[in-house]
Design a protein around this motif. Structure first.
Motif, PDB file in Angstrom:
ATOM      1  N   VAL A 236      -1.064  -0.896  -4.741  1.00  0.00           N
ATOM      2  CA  VAL A 236      -0.874   0.062  -5.502  1.00  0.00           C
ATOM      3  C   VAL A 236       0.329   1.452  -5.269  1.00  0.00           C
TER       4      VAL A 236
ATOM      5  N   VAL B  53      -3.787   4.658   0.858  1.00  0.00           N
ATOM      6  CA  VAL B  53      -4.181   4.557  -0.070  1.00  0.00           C
ATOM      7  C   VAL B  53      -3.749   2.952  -0.434  1.00  0.00           C
TER       8      VAL B  53
ATOM      9  N   ASP C 171       1.193  -1.007  -0.161  1.00  0.00           N
ATOM     10  CA  ASP C 171      -0.017  -0.019  -0.109  1.00  0.00           C
ATOM     11  C   ASP C 171       0.900   1.066  -0.582  1.00  0.00           C
TER      12      ASP C 171
ATOM     13  N   TRP D  24     -10.217   0.999  -5.246  1.00  0.00           N
ATOM     14  CA  TRP D  24      -8.945   1.252  -3.781  1.00  0.00           C
ATOM     15  C   TRP D  24      -9.252   1.713  -2.700  1.00  0.00           C
TER      16      TRP D  24
ATOM     17  N   PHE E   1      -8.748   6.103  -8.020  1.00  0.00           N
ATOM     18  CA  PHE E   1      -9.079   5.330  -7.399  1.00  0.00           C
ATOM     19  C   PHE E   1     -10.677   4.652  -6.080  1.00  0.00           C
TER      20      PHE E   1
END
Length: 362
Positions: free
Chosen positions: A175, A170, A114, A148, A143
């Motif tokens: 990611v 995020v 992430d 996400w 996103f």
């Protein structure tokens, strides 16, 4: 790489893939969640390579058959058909080889992590903060399309709108490996909302993307951290609550300062701030690694150089130009609405092409 060694390497990967497939059905492995998750990830990573290998073997087999027909067949019509088949199969073979070679490039272990995304208004005063807000909206739309999750940890609003700074976490599939290409200076050319004469101004915002660190990546001595608490505030300086829930952490050895005011609970804000602090400490070392890569490469596609001007958003022309790969498109409204995947794909292709050259030279 010769065809034989290429095929041998792919056959080895297929055998490994089949072994992992058997392992993940083993009750002992299933009961070990950490091992089971790691093996499942490796299985998913190898699956497209093995599928491409099966198609590649089929193409090689068909090529061999048609070449045999061309060498032995007396019938002109059959020979002509074999020639046509060979032309198509040779093109498919080349395409598959290139595709598989890209798949075999070792990925950066950080890519699956992430990320912490920070957007800061740069030169340009109020307009820079407004543009930082536009970038935040652009990424938020992207996103959403990716499915996400995001958590804003801290922000400072601009006096005329937008953000002087906004930091968010995020979470999702690969990611960092996707967003790392966004690090750098984003420049905007347009008539600012604050401009009365209708003149085009240039301002900028800086984007930084950091791979999130796990606890095992960085060990922090809590005695090195100074914790301050304060009341979090909302738009216009309004108090969100009257308790000291917002948290600011200062790491004495590095001088890194992070803060979080997103949650109403001081404990939750502390946990988020500590996670961000861990990530920033980790990235001090990771940046050294990226700087070494930058010295070896001609492009700055994903070196993490946050001072490099990477992209221009020209509103009068409706144009976006990425300066790293000299790529220009005229779809600014859609781009600012989160349609950025096509450019990210081209940046990934450029980096992988460069890494492929490096591996062939080494």
């Amino acid at each position: 790489m010769s065809e034989n060694s290429f095929l041998s390497r792919l056959e080895f990967i297929k055998i490994k893939f089949e072994e992992i497939g058997q392992q993940i059905t083993d009750p002992d492995v299933i009961s070990d969640m950490k091992k089971f998750i790691a093996l499942n990830k490796e299985y998913r990573d190898l699956e497209p390579v093995v599928a491409a290998y099966e198609r590649y073997k089929n193409v090689i087999s068909n090529l061999s058959f048609n070449r045999e027909v061309l060498a032995t067949e007396k019938d002109d019509e059959m020979r002509e058909m074999a020639k046509m088949e060979i032309d198509g199969l040779e093109a498919e073979q080349t395409e598959l080889e290139d595709s598989i070679k890209f798949m075999l490039i070792p990925s950066d272990p950080q890519d699956a992590k992430d990320a912490i995304l920070e957007i800061r208004g740069g030169t340009g005063g109020d307009e820079a903060a407004i543009f930082a807000g536009d970038l935040y909206r652009m990424y938020s739309k992207y996103f959403e399309k990716k499915g996400w999750r995001t958590e804003v940890t801290s922000y400072s609003e601009g006096t005329a709108g937008g953000y002087k700074e906004i930091v968010l976490k995020v979470s999702g599939d690969k990611v960092y490996g996707t967003l790392k290409y966004e690090s750098g200076v984003h420049r905007v050319q347009r008539v600012p909302q604050t401009e009365t004469q209708g003149r085009v101004h240039t301002s900028a915002a800086t984007v930084a993307v950091l791979p999130e660190a796990d606890e095992v990546d960085v060990q922090i001595n809590m005695n090195d951290i100074r914790k301050d608490t304060y009341c979090s505030s909302g738009p216009g300086g309004q108090s969100v609550n009257t308790t000291y829930s917002a948290v600011r952490l200062t790491h004495a050895p590095t001088g890194i300062v992070v803060q979080c005011q997103d949650e109403k609970s001081q404990i939750k804000n502390f946990e988020k701030a500590l996670n961000e602090l861990r990530t920033r400490i980790y990235n001090m070392e990771y940046q050294k690694h990226m700087d070494e890569i930058a010295k070896q490469r001609k492009t700055l596609v994903s070196t993490g150089d946050r001072s490099a001007k990477i992209r221009t958003y020209n509103y009068p022309q409706g144009r976006i130009t990425d300066h790293r790969i000299n790529y220009t498109v005229y779809n600014l409204p859609a781009f600012m609405d989160g349609e950025i995947q096509d450019l990210i794909d081209k940046l990934q292709f450029t980096e992988n092409s460069e890494r492929l050259k490096e591996s062939e030279l080494s």
